[in-house]
Design an enzyme around this catalytic site. Sequence first.
Site, PDB file in Angstrom:
ATOM      1  N   ASP A   1       0.739  -1.070  -0.026  1.00 56.70           N
ATOM      2  CA  ASP A   1      -0.139  -0.022  -0.154  1.00 56.70           C
ATOM      3  C   ASP A   1       0.854   1.392   0.107  1.00 56.70           C
ATOM      4  O   ASP A   1       0.774   2.141   0.894  1.00 56.70           O
ATOM      5  CB  ASP A   1      -0.897  -0.039   1.232  1.00 56.70           C
ATOM      6  CG  ASP A   1      -1.876  -0.984   1.193  1.00 56.70           C
ATOM      7  OD1 ASP A   1      -2.163  -1.763   0.294  1.00 56.70           O
ATOM      8  OD2 ASP A   1      -2.147  -1.658   2.321  1.00 56.70           O
TER       9      ASP A   1
ATOM     10  N   GLU B   1     -12.939  -0.984  -7.026  1.00 58.68           N
ATOM     11  CA  GLU B   1     -12.881  -1.895  -5.758  1.00 58.68           C
ATOM     12  C   GLU B   1     -12.301  -1.182  -4.505  1.00 58.68           C
ATOM     13  O   GLU B   1     -13.093  -1.014  -3.780  1.00 58.68           O
ATOM     14  CB  GLU B   1     -11.861  -2.993  -6.385  1.00 58.68           C
ATOM     15  CG  GLU B   1     -11.585  -4.009  -5.134  1.00 58.68           C
ATOM     16  CD  GLU B   1     -12.733  -5.008  -5.422  1.00 58.68           C
ATOM     17  OE1 GLU B   1     -13.385  -5.177  -6.308  1.00 58.68           O
ATOM     18  OE2 GLU B   1     -13.192  -5.711  -4.386  1.00 58.68           O
TER      19      GLU B   1
HETATM   20  O1  FUB Z   1      -3.483  -3.934   2.733  1.00 57.68           O
HETATM   21  C1  FUB Z   1      -4.570  -4.181   3.142  1.00 57.68           C
HETATM   22  C2  FUB Z   1      -5.719  -3.743   2.100  1.00 57.68           C
HETATM   23  O2  FUB Z   1      -5.253  -4.508   1.084  1.00 57.68           O
HETATM   24  C3  FUB Z   1      -5.643  -2.354   1.647  1.00 57.68           C
HETATM   25  O3  FUB Z   1      -6.169  -1.281   2.545  1.00 57.68           O
HETATM   26  C4  FUB Z   1      -6.136  -2.422   0.427  1.00 57.68           C
HETATM   27  O4  FUB Z   1      -5.803  -1.454  -0.407  1.00 57.68           O
HETATM   28  C5  FUB Z   1      -5.510  -3.785  -0.192  1.00 57.68           C
HETATM   29  O5  FUB Z   1      -4.236  -3.306  -0.718  1.00 57.68           O
END
Ligand code: FUB
Length: 475
Positions: free
Chosen positions: A28, A202
Amino acid sequence: MSLFLLITLSPPMAKADNPIVQTIYTADPAPLVHNGRLYLYTGHDEDGSTYFTMRDWRVYSSTDMANWTDHGSPMSLATFAWADANAWAGHVAYRNGKFYWYVPVRNRSTGGMAIGVAVGDSPTGPFRDALGRPLAENNEIDPNVLIDDTGQAYLYWGNPRLAYVRLNSDMISYSGGITYIPLTSAGFGARSGNPSRPTLYEEGPWIFKRNGLYYNVFAAECCSEFIAYSTAPTAIGPWTYRGTIMPRQGSSFTNHAGIIDYAGGSYFFYHNGALPNGGGYTRSVAVEKFTYNADGTIPTINMTTAGPPQVGTLDPFVRQEAETIAWSSGVETEASGEGGMNVGFIQNGDYIKVKGVAFGNGATSFTARVASGTSGGRIELRLGSATGTLVGTCTVNGTGGWQNWATVTCPVSGATGTRDLYLRFAGGSGYLLNLNWWQFTPYGNSGGSLLTNASFSVETASGTDDLYIDDASFQ
Ligand code: FUB
Protein backbone atom coordinates in the site's frame (compact mmCIF):
# COMPACT_ATOMS: atom_id res chain seq x y z
CA MET A 1 31.41 15.61 -28.66
CA SER A 2 32.44 12.22 -30.03
CA LEU A 3 30.54 9.07 -29.10
CA PHE A 4 33.74 7.80 -27.43
CA LEU A 5 33.89 10.87 -25.20
CA LEU A 6 30.18 10.63 -24.41
CA ILE A 7 30.57 7.01 -23.35
CA THR A 8 33.66 7.59 -21.28
CA LEU A 9 32.42 10.78 -19.63
CA SER A 10 28.89 9.60 -18.82
CA PRO A 11 28.35 7.63 -15.62
CA PRO A 12 27.19 4.08 -16.26
CA MET A 13 23.43 3.78 -16.85
CA ALA A 14 22.16 2.99 -13.37
CA LYS A 15 18.86 1.22 -12.68
CA ALA A 16 17.00 0.89 -9.43
CA ASP A 17 15.94 -2.48 -8.16
CA ASN A 18 12.36 -3.59 -7.49
CA PRO A 19 10.88 -4.27 -5.01
CA ILE A 20 12.15 -1.21 -3.14
CA VAL A 21 12.41 -2.88 0.28
CA GLN A 22 13.89 -6.33 0.84
CA THR A 23 14.20 -6.35 4.65
CA ILE A 24 10.45 -6.76 5.33
CA TYR A 25 7.23 -7.14 3.36
CA THR A 26 5.65 -3.77 2.53
CA ALA A 27 2.29 -2.88 0.93
CA ASP A 28 0.00 0.00 0.00
CA PRO A 29 2.50 2.69 -1.10
CA ALA A 30 1.74 6.38 -0.55
CA PRO A 31 4.46 8.76 -1.84
CA LEU A 32 4.90 12.39 -0.74
CA VAL A 33 7.50 14.89 -1.94
CA HIS A 34 8.73 17.34 0.68
CA ASN A 35 11.76 19.63 0.59
CA GLY A 36 13.28 17.87 -2.41
CA ARG A 37 13.03 14.37 -0.95
CA LEU A 38 10.54 11.66 -1.85
CA TYR A 39 8.99 10.03 1.22
CA LEU A 40 7.30 6.69 0.80
CA TYR A 41 4.74 5.59 3.40
CA THR A 42 3.81 1.93 3.39
CA GLY A 43 1.95 -0.71 5.30
CA HIS A 44 3.79 -3.76 6.63
CA ASP A 45 2.70 -7.34 6.00
CA GLU A 46 3.92 -9.56 8.83
CA ASP A 47 6.12 -12.50 7.83
CA GLY A 48 4.10 -15.63 7.11
CA SER A 49 0.75 -13.79 7.08
CA THR A 50 -2.30 -15.69 5.88
CA TYR A 51 -4.51 -12.60 6.09
CA PHE A 52 -3.91 -8.83 5.95
CA THR A 53 -2.15 -9.09 9.30
CA MET A 54 -0.74 -5.60 9.62
CA ARG A 55 0.21 -3.82 12.84
CA ASP A 56 2.33 -0.85 11.85
CA TRP A 57 3.26 1.49 9.05
CA ARG A 58 6.72 2.27 7.68
CA VAL A 59 8.53 5.26 6.13
CA TYR A 60 11.29 5.22 3.51
CA SER A 61 12.81 8.07 1.54
CA SER A 62 15.00 8.66 -1.47
CA THR A 63 16.57 11.49 -3.41
CA ASP A 64 17.60 9.34 -6.36
CA MET A 65 14.81 6.76 -6.80
CA ALA A 66 17.40 3.98 -6.47
CA ASN A 67 18.77 4.10 -2.93
CA TRP A 68 16.08 4.16 -0.23
CA THR A 69 16.65 5.13 3.40
CA ASP A 70 14.69 3.19 5.99
CA HIS A 71 13.15 5.49 8.63
CA GLY A 72 11.54 2.67 10.56
CA SER A 73 8.05 2.63 11.98
CA PRO A 74 6.86 5.95 13.40
CA MET A 75 3.23 4.82 13.66
CA SER A 76 1.46 1.62 14.66
CA LEU A 77 -1.88 0.40 15.96
CA ALA A 78 -0.68 1.51 19.41
CA THR A 79 -0.80 5.12 18.18
CA PHE A 80 -4.60 4.81 18.14
CA ALA A 81 -5.78 3.68 21.58
CA TRP A 82 -9.26 3.00 20.16
CA ALA A 83 -7.99 0.67 17.39
CA ASP A 84 -7.15 -3.00 17.74
CA ALA A 85 -6.25 -4.37 14.26
CA ASN A 86 -5.81 -3.82 10.53
CA ALA A 87 -3.14 -1.17 9.98
CA TRP A 88 -4.13 -0.91 6.32
CA ALA A 89 -3.61 1.47 3.42
CA GLY A 90 -3.04 5.10 4.43
CA HIS A 91 -2.04 8.43 2.95
CA VAL A 92 0.02 11.38 4.25
CA ALA A 93 -0.85 14.99 3.39
CA TYR A 94 1.21 18.07 4.27
CA ARG A 95 -0.42 21.31 5.34
CA ASN A 96 0.40 24.23 7.61
CA GLY A 97 3.81 22.82 8.52
CA LYS A 98 2.34 19.52 9.70
CA PHE A 99 2.05 16.02 8.27
CA TYR A 100 -1.36 14.34 8.53
CA TRP A 101 -1.43 10.56 8.18
CA TYR A 102 -4.89 9.15 7.43
CA VAL A 103 -5.28 5.40 7.96
CA PRO A 104 -8.00 2.75 8.12
CA VAL A 105 -7.99 0.68 11.30
CA ARG A 106 -10.47 -1.52 13.13
CA ASN A 107 -12.39 0.33 15.83
CA ARG A 108 -12.16 -1.77 19.00
CA SER A 109 -15.62 -0.71 20.20
CA THR A 110 -17.63 -1.09 17.00
CA GLY A 111 -15.60 -3.88 15.40
CA GLY A 112 -15.86 -2.01 12.09
CA MET A 113 -13.23 -0.21 10.02
CA ALA A 114 -12.80 3.50 10.70
CA ILE A 115 -10.56 6.28 9.45
CA GLY A 116 -8.06 7.67 11.97
CA VAL A 117 -5.75 10.64 11.56
CA ALA A 118 -2.37 11.15 13.18
CA VAL A 119 -0.27 14.30 13.04
CA GLY A 120 3.48 14.84 13.06
CA ASP A 121 5.91 17.74 12.79
CA SER A 122 8.28 15.96 10.43
CA PRO A 123 7.72 13.60 7.50
CA THR A 124 9.33 10.79 9.48
CA GLY A 125 7.35 11.44 12.63
CA PRO A 126 6.80 10.81 15.42
CA PHE A 127 3.05 10.80 14.79
CA ARG A 128 0.36 11.13 17.47
CA ASP A 129 -3.36 10.47 17.27
CA ALA A 130 -4.87 13.87 16.43
CA LEU A 131 -8.32 13.14 17.81
CA GLY A 132 -8.27 10.17 20.17
CA ARG A 133 -11.21 8.78 18.19
CA PRO A 134 -12.07 8.06 14.55
CA LEU A 135 -12.27 10.96 12.11
CA ALA A 136 -14.91 9.13 10.07
CA GLU A 137 -16.48 5.72 10.29
CA ASN A 138 -18.57 3.71 7.86
CA ASN A 139 -16.77 0.34 7.96
CA GLU A 140 -14.82 1.19 4.77
CA ILE A 141 -11.11 1.66 4.05
CA ASP A 142 -8.25 3.27 2.12
CA PRO A 143 -8.28 7.04 2.81
CA ASN A 144 -6.73 9.50 0.37
CA VAL A 145 -6.56 13.30 0.59
CA LEU A 146 -6.55 15.94 -2.12
CA ILE A 147 -5.96 19.60 -1.26
CA ASP A 148 -7.55 21.50 -4.12
CA ASP A 149 -6.21 24.77 -5.54
CA THR A 150 -8.99 26.59 -3.68
CA GLY A 151 -7.57 25.27 -0.40
CA GLN A 152 -10.54 22.94 0.07
CA ALA A 153 -9.29 19.53 1.15
CA TYR A 154 -11.20 16.34 0.40
CA LEU A 155 -10.85 13.01 2.15
CA TYR A 156 -11.85 10.11 -0.11
CA TRP A 157 -12.08 6.48 0.87
CA GLY A 158 -14.09 3.34 0.36
CA ASN A 159 -14.61 -0.30 -0.47
CA PRO A 160 -17.20 -1.16 -1.78
CA ARG A 161 -18.47 2.43 -2.00
CA LEU A 162 -16.45 5.57 -2.79
CA ALA A 163 -17.05 8.26 -0.20
CA TYR A 164 -15.72 11.72 0.46
CA VAL A 165 -15.97 14.48 3.04
CA ARG A 166 -14.86 18.10 2.88
CA LEU A 167 -12.07 18.48 5.41
CA ASN A 168 -11.81 21.71 7.35
CA SER A 169 -8.54 23.61 7.13
CA ASP A 170 -7.43 21.99 10.42
CA MET A 171 -7.33 18.69 8.42
CA ILE A 172 -8.72 16.77 11.40
CA SER A 173 -12.42 17.63 11.15
CA TYR A 174 -14.90 18.01 8.33
CA SER A 175 -17.99 19.96 7.41
CA GLY A 176 -21.18 18.40 6.07
CA GLY A 177 -21.85 14.71 5.93
CA ILE A 178 -20.32 11.80 4.07
CA THR A 179 -21.11 11.98 0.35
CA TYR A 180 -21.06 8.86 -1.82
CA ILE A 181 -19.79 9.27 -5.37
CA PRO A 182 -22.21 7.60 -7.80
CA LEU A 183 -20.49 4.46 -9.07
CA THR A 184 -21.67 4.32 -12.69
CA SER A 185 -20.17 2.30 -15.53
CA ALA A 186 -19.50 5.54 -17.42
CA GLY A 187 -17.54 6.79 -14.45
CA PHE A 188 -15.76 3.64 -13.30
CA GLY A 189 -16.19 0.98 -16.01
CA ALA A 190 -18.57 -1.97 -16.05
CA ARG A 191 -18.02 -5.17 -14.09
CA SER A 192 -19.94 -8.24 -15.15
CA GLY A 193 -21.27 -11.08 -13.06
CA ASN A 194 -21.44 -9.19 -9.77
CA PRO A 195 -24.73 -7.28 -9.44
CA SER A 196 -23.78 -5.95 -6.00
CA ARG A 197 -20.64 -4.36 -7.50
CA PRO A 198 -21.62 -3.20 -10.99
CA THR A 199 -18.49 -1.10 -11.67
CA LEU A 200 -14.78 -1.84 -11.73
CA TYR A 201 -14.08 0.36 -8.69
CA GLU A 202 -12.83 -1.83 -5.87
CA GLU A 203 -10.71 0.18 -3.40
CA GLY A 204 -7.57 2.26 -2.92
CA PRO A 205 -8.45 5.61 -4.54
CA TRP A 206 -5.46 7.86 -5.32
CA ILE A 207 -6.74 11.27 -6.38
CA PHE A 208 -4.68 14.16 -7.72
CA LYS A 209 -4.85 17.10 -10.09
CA ARG A 210 -2.59 17.61 -13.10
CA ASN A 211 -2.91 20.31 -15.76
CA GLY A 212 -6.45 21.17 -14.69
CA LEU A 213 -7.66 17.55 -14.80
CA TYR A 214 -8.53 15.45 -11.72
CA TYR A 215 -7.38 11.84 -11.76
CA ASN A 216 -8.78 9.00 -9.64
CA VAL A 217 -6.46 5.99 -9.85
CA PHE A 218 -7.90 2.93 -8.12
CA ALA A 219 -7.64 -0.82 -7.63
CA ALA A 220 -10.17 -2.45 -9.97
CA GLU A 221 -12.27 -5.60 -9.89
CA CYS A 222 -10.91 -7.90 -7.25
CA CYS A 223 -9.63 -10.58 -7.56
CA SER A 224 -6.96 -10.33 -8.84
CA GLU A 225 -7.03 -6.56 -9.00
CA PHE A 226 -5.68 -4.38 -11.76
CA ILE A 227 -5.07 -0.63 -11.57
CA ALA A 228 -7.45 1.59 -13.54
CA TYR A 229 -8.33 5.27 -13.56
CA SER A 230 -11.01 7.83 -14.18
CA THR A 231 -10.78 11.58 -14.74
CA ALA A 232 -13.06 14.51 -13.91
CA PRO A 233 -13.21 18.28 -14.36
CA THR A 234 -13.66 18.82 -10.59
CA ALA A 235 -12.56 17.13 -7.39
CA ILE A 236 -15.99 15.59 -6.91
CA GLY A 237 -16.70 14.53 -10.50
CA PRO A 238 -18.40 13.77 -12.73
CA TRP A 239 -15.92 10.95 -13.36
CA THR A 240 -15.21 9.34 -16.73
CA TYR A 241 -13.59 5.91 -16.89
CA ARG A 242 -10.27 5.99 -18.78
CA GLY A 243 -9.09 2.38 -18.66
CA THR A 244 -6.28 0.23 -17.33
CA ILE A 245 -2.92 1.53 -16.11
CA MET A 246 -1.36 -1.64 -14.70
CA PRO A 247 -2.82 -4.97 -15.84
CA ARG A 248 -3.22 -7.90 -13.46
CA GLN A 249 0.26 -9.26 -12.72
CA GLY A 250 2.72 -9.78 -9.91
CA SER A 251 1.61 -12.67 -7.63
CA SER A 252 -0.56 -10.57 -5.32
CA PHE A 253 -4.33 -10.57 -5.67
CA THR A 254 -4.46 -6.95 -4.51
CA ASN A 255 -2.65 -3.99 -5.96
CA HIS A 256 -2.55 -0.44 -4.68
CA ALA A 257 -1.31 2.61 -6.56
CA GLY A 258 0.34 5.91 -5.66
CA ILE A 259 1.39 8.40 -8.35
CA ILE A 260 3.68 11.40 -7.92
CA ASP A 261 6.03 13.69 -9.83
CA TYR A 262 9.59 14.02 -8.54
CA ALA A 263 12.79 15.55 -9.94
CA GLY A 264 11.23 16.09 -13.37
CA GLY A 265 9.85 12.54 -13.70
CA SER A 266 6.51 10.85 -13.03
CA TYR A 267 6.47 7.74 -10.86
CA PHE A 268 3.94 4.96 -10.36
CA PHE A 269 4.15 3.04 -7.08
CA TYR A 270 2.36 -0.29 -6.61
CA HIS A 271 2.79 -3.59 -4.80
CA ASN A 272 3.26 -7.21 -5.79
CA GLY A 273 4.40 -10.52 -4.31
CA ALA A 274 7.88 -10.50 -5.82
CA LEU A 275 10.06 -11.20 -2.78
CA PRO A 276 10.81 -14.80 -1.77
CA ASN A 277 7.72 -16.30 -0.07
CA GLY A 278 5.78 -13.29 -1.33
CA GLY A 279 2.12 -13.41 -2.26
CA GLY A 280 -1.25 -11.87 -1.53
CA TYR A 281 -0.52 -11.38 2.17
CA THR A 282 3.24 -10.94 1.92
CA ARG A 283 3.54 -8.08 -0.52
CA SER A 284 6.27 -5.67 -1.57
CA VAL A 285 6.19 -2.10 -2.84
CA ALA A 286 7.80 -1.32 -6.19
CA VAL A 287 8.01 1.70 -8.51
CA GLU A 288 8.16 2.47 -12.23
CA LYS A 289 8.91 5.71 -14.06
CA PHE A 290 6.41 6.74 -16.76
CA THR A 291 5.53 9.64 -19.05
CA TYR A 292 2.01 10.97 -19.44
CA ASN A 293 0.73 10.90 -23.01
CA ALA A 294 0.42 14.31 -24.67
CA ASP A 295 -3.35 14.30 -24.09
CA GLY A 296 -2.90 13.67 -20.35
CA THR A 297 -3.84 10.00 -20.47
CA ILE A 298 -1.68 7.52 -18.59
CA PRO A 299 0.13 4.79 -20.56
CA THR A 300 0.00 1.12 -19.68
CA ILE A 301 2.64 0.43 -17.04
CA ASN A 302 4.04 -3.04 -16.42
CA MET A 303 5.90 -4.31 -13.38
CA THR A 304 9.67 -4.62 -13.77
CA THR A 305 12.50 -5.80 -11.56
CA ALA A 306 14.76 -2.98 -12.81
CA GLY A 307 12.56 -0.05 -11.77
CA PRO A 308 13.39 3.53 -12.74
CA PRO A 309 16.79 4.92 -13.68
CA GLN A 310 18.73 6.50 -10.85
CA VAL A 311 18.43 10.28 -10.54
CA GLY A 312 22.03 11.48 -10.16
CA THR A 313 24.55 9.64 -8.02
CA LEU A 314 25.27 8.96 -4.35
CA ASP A 315 28.11 10.84 -2.61
CA PRO A 316 30.30 8.39 -0.63
CA PHE A 317 32.33 11.23 0.89
CA VAL A 318 29.52 12.37 3.15
CA ARG A 319 28.15 10.20 5.92
CA GLN A 320 25.67 7.68 4.55
CA GLU A 321 23.26 5.75 6.71
CA ALA A 322 23.81 1.99 6.48
CA GLU A 323 20.05 1.67 5.97
CA THR A 324 20.28 3.60 2.67
CA ILE A 325 19.97 0.62 0.36
CA ALA A 326 19.28 -0.13 -3.30
CA TRP A 327 19.14 -3.86 -2.67
CA SER A 328 20.07 -6.10 0.22
CA SER A 329 20.37 -9.77 0.93
CA GLY A 330 19.94 -11.32 4.34
CA VAL A 331 20.14 -8.22 6.52
CA GLU A 332 17.41 -6.51 8.55
CA THR A 333 17.05 -3.04 10.04
CA GLU A 334 16.22 -1.95 13.58
CA ALA A 335 15.99 1.21 15.68
CA SER A 336 19.51 2.31 16.63
CA GLY A 337 20.59 3.37 20.12
CA GLU A 338 22.38 6.26 18.38
CA GLY A 339 19.13 7.48 16.80
CA GLY A 340 17.55 6.57 13.48
CA MET A 341 18.02 3.03 12.25
CA ASN A 342 20.93 0.64 11.87
CA VAL A 343 21.43 -2.47 9.80
CA GLY A 344 21.60 -5.60 11.92
CA PHE A 345 21.12 -9.36 12.01
CA ILE A 346 24.04 -9.58 9.61
CA GLN A 347 25.40 -13.03 8.80
CA ASN A 348 28.22 -14.38 6.67
CA GLY A 349 27.55 -13.72 2.97
CA ASP A 350 24.85 -11.07 3.51
CA TYR A 351 25.27 -7.84 1.58
CA ILE A 352 23.99 -4.33 0.96
CA LYS A 353 24.07 -2.83 -2.51
CA VAL A 354 24.34 0.95 -2.85
CA LYS A 355 23.64 2.14 -6.37
CA GLY A 356 25.59 4.65 -8.47
CA VAL A 357 28.25 5.66 -5.93
CA ALA A 358 30.34 8.53 -7.31
CA PHE A 359 33.93 7.82 -6.24
CA GLY A 360 35.34 10.32 -8.74
CA ASN A 361 39.14 10.26 -8.61
CA GLY A 362 39.10 7.64 -5.92
CA ALA A 363 38.92 6.93 -2.22
CA THR A 364 41.73 6.21 0.20
CA SER A 365 39.85 4.90 3.22
CA PHE A 366 36.49 3.72 4.50
CA THR A 367 35.12 4.52 7.93
CA ALA A 368 32.18 2.71 9.48
CA ARG A 369 30.21 2.93 12.71
CA VAL A 370 29.89 -0.62 13.95
CA ALA A 371 28.89 -2.72 16.93
CA SER A 372 29.10 -6.39 17.69
CA GLY A 373 27.82 -8.45 20.59
CA THR A 374 29.91 -11.39 19.39
CA SER A 375 33.44 -11.39 17.99
CA GLY A 376 32.63 -9.33 14.91
CA GLY A 377 33.45 -10.05 11.28
CA ARG A 378 34.61 -8.29 8.15
CA ILE A 379 33.06 -5.69 5.85
CA GLU A 380 34.25 -6.33 2.32
CA LEU A 381 33.97 -3.38 -0.06
CA ARG A 382 33.24 -4.68 -3.54
CA LEU A 383 32.37 -3.01 -6.83
CA GLY A 384 29.79 -4.10 -9.39
CA SER A 385 28.50 -7.20 -7.63
CA ALA A 386 28.65 -9.01 -4.30
CA THR A 387 31.57 -10.98 -5.72
CA GLY A 388 33.03 -8.04 -7.65
CA THR A 389 36.43 -6.37 -7.28
CA LEU A 390 37.51 -6.10 -3.66
CA VAL A 391 38.70 -2.54 -2.95
CA GLY A 392 38.97 -2.76 0.83
CA THR A 393 38.23 -4.89 3.87
CA CYS A 394 37.38 -3.59 7.33
CA THR A 395 37.80 -5.89 10.27
CA VAL A 396 35.26 -5.41 13.04
CA ASN A 397 36.01 -6.76 16.50
CA GLY A 398 33.52 -7.40 19.26
CA THR A 399 32.40 -4.17 20.97
CA GLY A 400 30.71 -5.79 23.94
CA GLY A 401 27.15 -5.30 22.75
CA TRP A 402 24.95 -4.88 19.70
CA GLN A 403 24.43 -1.21 20.54
CA ASN A 404 27.97 -0.49 21.84
CA TRP A 405 29.17 1.54 18.90
CA ALA A 406 32.75 2.00 17.70
CA THR A 407 34.32 3.55 14.63
CA VAL A 408 36.63 1.53 12.38
CA THR A 409 38.68 2.69 9.40
CA CYS A 410 40.42 0.67 6.70
CA PRO A 411 42.39 1.51 3.57
CA VAL A 412 40.72 1.50 0.15
CA SER A 413 42.33 1.17 -3.23
CA GLY A 414 40.88 0.98 -6.74
CA ALA A 415 37.49 2.64 -6.16
CA THR A 416 37.15 5.27 -8.87
CA GLY A 417 34.38 6.56 -11.11
CA THR A 418 30.70 5.85 -10.51
CA ARG A 419 30.08 2.28 -9.43
CA ASP A 420 27.57 0.16 -7.55
CA LEU A 421 29.07 -0.46 -4.11
CA TYR A 422 28.49 -3.75 -2.32
CA LEU A 423 29.12 -3.96 1.41
CA ARG A 424 29.52 -7.70 1.79
CA PHE A 425 29.77 -9.18 5.25
CA ALA A 426 32.02 -12.12 6.08
CA GLY A 427 32.96 -14.04 9.19
CA GLY A 428 31.98 -17.03 11.26
CA SER A 429 28.55 -18.36 12.08
CA GLY A 430 25.71 -16.44 13.70
CA TYR A 431 25.27 -12.69 13.76
CA LEU A 432 28.50 -10.83 13.03
CA LEU A 433 28.04 -7.10 13.47
CA ASN A 434 25.71 -4.11 13.23
CA LEU A 435 26.34 -1.16 10.93
CA ASN A 436 25.00 2.33 11.63
CA TRP A 437 26.71 4.51 9.01
CA TRP A 438 29.69 4.66 6.69
CA GLN A 439 31.79 7.20 4.79
CA PHE A 440 34.76 7.15 2.40
CA THR A 441 37.69 9.58 2.42
CA PRO A 442 38.45 10.93 -1.05
CA TYR A 443 41.79 10.55 -2.76
CA GLY A 444 43.82 13.69 -2.20
CA ASN A 445 42.32 14.25 1.22
CA SER A 446 44.18 12.20 3.77
CA GLY A 447 42.19 13.70 6.54
CA GLY A 448 45.47 15.01 8.04
CA SER A 449 46.30 18.64 8.63
CA LEU A 450 48.18 20.74 6.08
CA LEU A 451 51.97 20.79 6.28
CA THR A 452 52.58 24.15 7.87
CA ASN A 453 55.54 23.50 10.13
CA ALA A 454 57.80 21.34 8.02
CA SER A 455 61.53 21.93 7.70
CA PHE A 456 63.69 20.46 4.99
CA SER A 457 67.40 20.11 4.54
CA VAL A 458 68.23 20.55 0.87
CA GLU A 459 71.57 19.44 -0.50
CA THR A 460 71.46 20.49 -4.16
CA ALA A 461 68.42 22.00 -5.83
CA SER A 462 68.35 24.36 -8.76
CA GLY A 463 66.12 25.18 -11.71
CA THR A 464 62.53 23.91 -12.03
CA ASP A 465 61.72 20.28 -11.30
CA ASP A 466 59.07 18.09 -9.61
CA LEU A 467 59.47 17.82 -5.83
CA TYR A 468 58.82 14.41 -4.21
CA ILE A 469 58.32 14.02 -0.48
CA ASP A 470 58.88 10.50 0.80
CA ASP A 471 57.63 9.06 4.05
CA ALA A 472 55.61 12.09 5.08
CA SER A 473 53.56 11.52 8.21
CA PHE A 474 50.27 13.35 8.83
CA GLN A 475 48.56 13.94 12.17
O1 FUB B 1 -3.33 -3.83 2.86
C1 FUB B 1 -4.64 -4.09 3.26
C2 FUB B 1 -5.59 -3.77 2.13
O2 FUB B 1 -5.24 -4.49 0.98
C3 FUB B 1 -5.55 -2.33 1.69
O3 FUB B 1 -6.24 -1.46 2.55
C4 FUB B 1 -6.14 -2.46 0.34
O4 FUB B 1 -5.95 -1.34 -0.48
C5 FUB B 1 -5.44 -3.70 -0.18
O5 FUB B 1 -4.17 -3.36 -0.69
